[in-house]
Design a protein around this motif. Structure first.
Motif, PDB file in Angstrom:
ATOM      1  N   TYR A 232      20.538 -14.130  45.631  1.00 48.75           N
ATOM      2  CA  TYR A 232      20.747 -15.507  45.213  1.00 48.75           C
ATOM      3  C   TYR A 232      21.516 -15.570  43.891  1.00 48.75           C
ATOM      4  O   TYR A 232      22.467 -16.348  43.730  1.00 48.75           O
ATOM      5  CB  TYR A 232      19.397 -16.232  45.044  1.00 48.75           C
ATOM      6  CG  TYR A 232      18.567 -16.336  46.282  1.00 48.75           C
ATOM      7  CD1 TYR A 232      19.139 -16.624  47.512  1.00 48.75           C
ATOM      8  CD2 TYR A 232      17.185 -16.161  46.235  1.00 48.75           C
ATOM      9  CE1 TYR A 232      18.365 -16.722  48.659  1.00 48.75           C
ATOM     10  CE2 TYR A 232      16.407 -16.269  47.376  1.00 48.75           C
ATOM     11  CZ  TYR A 232      16.993 -16.546  48.585  1.00 48.75           C
ATOM     12  OH  TYR A 232      16.230 -16.651  49.714  1.00 48.75           O
ATOM     13  N   GLU A 353      18.322 -20.492  49.948  1.00 47.85           N
ATOM     14  CA  GLU A 353      19.655 -19.876  50.019  1.00 47.85           C
ATOM     15  C   GLU A 353      20.751 -20.923  49.926  1.00 47.85           C
ATOM     16  O   GLU A 353      21.829 -20.659  49.390  1.00 47.85           O
ATOM     17  CB  GLU A 353      19.778 -19.070  51.323  1.00 47.85           C
ATOM     18  CG  GLU A 353      21.097 -18.372  51.514  1.00 47.85           C
ATOM     19  CD  GLU A 353      22.052 -19.198  52.365  1.00 47.85           C
ATOM     20  OE1 GLU A 353      23.277 -18.986  52.245  1.00 47.85           O
ATOM     21  OE2 GLU A 353      21.581 -20.045  53.142  1.00 47.85           O
ATOM     22  N   SER A 356      22.029 -21.328  46.419  1.00 50.57           N
ATOM     23  CA  SER A 356      22.994 -20.358  45.902  1.00 50.57           C
ATOM     24  C   SER A 356      24.316 -20.444  46.649  1.00 50.57           C
ATOM     25  O   SER A 356      25.390 -20.362  46.047  1.00 50.57           O
ATOM     26  CB  SER A 356      22.422 -18.936  46.004  1.00 50.57           C
ATOM     27  OG  SER A 356      22.217 -18.560  47.350  1.00 50.57           O
TER      28      SER A 356
END
Length: 421
Positions: A232, A353, A356
């Motif tokens: 990340y 996720e 990121s």
């Protein structure tokens, strides 16, 4: 020689073994083509209406909050309801939003504010949809084919990213924004029809209602896994510091090559496709954390060099190289996630996720637009790339477990592999 060439070609086993993977692959290709067509047309229309790099960069700020909120909620939703329903519903909404762009573009004097509203809506839909899509792959593809599936999915994404921007640049230049947005609407209609054919994907173990507690549970799991945290952090740093797409309309003008705008948007995807088409070797890699670090550092270095060059063809070549690095990093991230995360947490971790993978580019747009307004377009490009390389090196040193990750020995990967047998 033939055997060596075959070893480089993409591994098609996920395509052969899973009907749902084939449907998702084709659906995604069509949807990505439509999305990337609008992705070029929308900022270009804002540029034409305002002439301001800050106004174009403000798209990132508008998209940020919906993406964060809906990405986290979408992760919890993907673990609680049928993932097929989430994918289908968001595709319908994306098609309707494309219709709004089309109607606005047909007005005698198109309005600016609907463009930001649609950008926020698309961001919200993407945040809701992506965790369900990501969580579904590990269920429909065998464990030993996950890297191959990641490479094929990336190839699909990049084909859309090449064809969409290239077509949009030509369509907007010669036919106008309405035709570009109409193309996007048609793509989503076809995508919805394909989604209707997907098999149901009910939640694991009956699922739980989406809740803040469930989101916190997923965050705690991620925090307890240094390897996941590293993926990340590296991706977020690369996107925030070295995402130059907002500046492409202005960079093309400064280089005296406005015709190159579509090529700039497509160049990174060309590099990614080159890696995807020779990705057979990645199925034999076990050090996926090292792939993440090397790919992100390569992305930043190529962007930095692109900002220093004055020849448009060399700039395009650097952007191709940047796309190759980003693709390498993405393959490593996707494989680590799918190899190590339990199915009952996969949606929530996919939601994290999203922060990121998607929030990074939005913040990167804001950073690039603001910095370009202060220091100039090319300075904003090369400085961001250089900062990316520096931060990735620091993160690699601070997170040794990410660099040393080995799929054959990591405890989480071994546990998931045993459960899949």
């Amino acid at each position: 020689m033939t055997e060596k060439l075959s070893a480089l070609l993409p591994d098609l086993s996920p395509w052969r073994s899973s009907r749902d993977f084939r449907l998702l692959w084709v659906q995604g290709l069509v949807a990505y083509f439509g999305s990337f067509t609008a992705m070029v047309a929308l900022p270009l229309q804002i540029k034409e209406l305002t002439g301001s790099p800050l106004a174009v960069g403000a798209m990132g700020a508008v998209e940020l909050v919906p993406l964060v909120v809906c990405g986290l909620y979408g992760g919890a939703l993907a673990d609680a309801v049928d993932r097929r329903r989430v994918i289908l519903g968001t595709e319908v909404c994306l098609g309707l939003l494309a219709g709004v762009l089309l109607v606005n573009a047909l007005l005698p004097e198109p309005l600016l504010w609907p463009l930001y509203v649609v950008a926020a809506g698309v961001s919200a839909c993407a945040g809701l949809q992506r965790p369900a899509l990501d969580a579904l792959i590990a269920r429909i593809v065998p464990h030993d084919q996950l890297t191959a599936a990641a490479a094929l999915n990336a190839l699909r994404w990049q084909l859309g990213a090449i064809a969409g921007p290239a077509a949009a640049g030509l369509v907007v230049a010669y036919a106008g924004h309405p035709v570009a947005y109409a193309t996007t609407v048609c793509c989503f209609v076809f995508s919805v029809l394909l989604c209707l054919r997907l098999s149901p994907a009910p939640p694991a173990h009956g699922g739980e209602k989406p809740s803040l507690r469930g989101i916190v549970e997923g965050a705690r799991y991620a925090w307890s896994r240094p390897v996941l945290l590293g993926t990340y952090a590296v991706d977020l740093a690369a996107m925030v510091l070295a995402f130059p797409h907002t500046l492409f309309p202005f960079l093309a003008d400064e280089l005296g090559a406005p015709w190159s705008l579509g090529l700039m948007y497509a160049a990174g995807s060309v590099g990614a496709v080159l890696l995807s088409l020779t990705s057979g070797w990645t199925a034999r890699v076990r050090r996926h954390g090292l792939m993440v670090v090397c790919g992100a550092a390569g992305w930043g270095l190529a962007v930095a060099v692109a900002g220093l060059l004055e020849n448009v063809w060399l700039v395009l070549l650097c952007l191709v190289a940047a796309g190759t690095g980003d693709m390498l990093s993405g393959l490593g991230r996707s494989t680590i996630w799918n190899q190590t995360i339990p199915d009952e947490l996969r949606g929530r971790l996919a939601g994290i996720e999203v922060l990121s993978y998607s929030v990074g580019p939005q913040l990167g747009q804001v950073r690039a637009g603001a910095m370009a307004g202060w220091t100039g377009t090319r300075s904003a490009v090369w400085a961001g790339g250089a900062a990316c390389v520096g931060v990735v090196v620091v993160l690699a040193a601070a997170l040794p477990k990410l660099v040393s990750y080995d799929a054959s020995t990591d405890e989480d990967a071994r546990r998931r592999r045993e459960l899949s047998l």
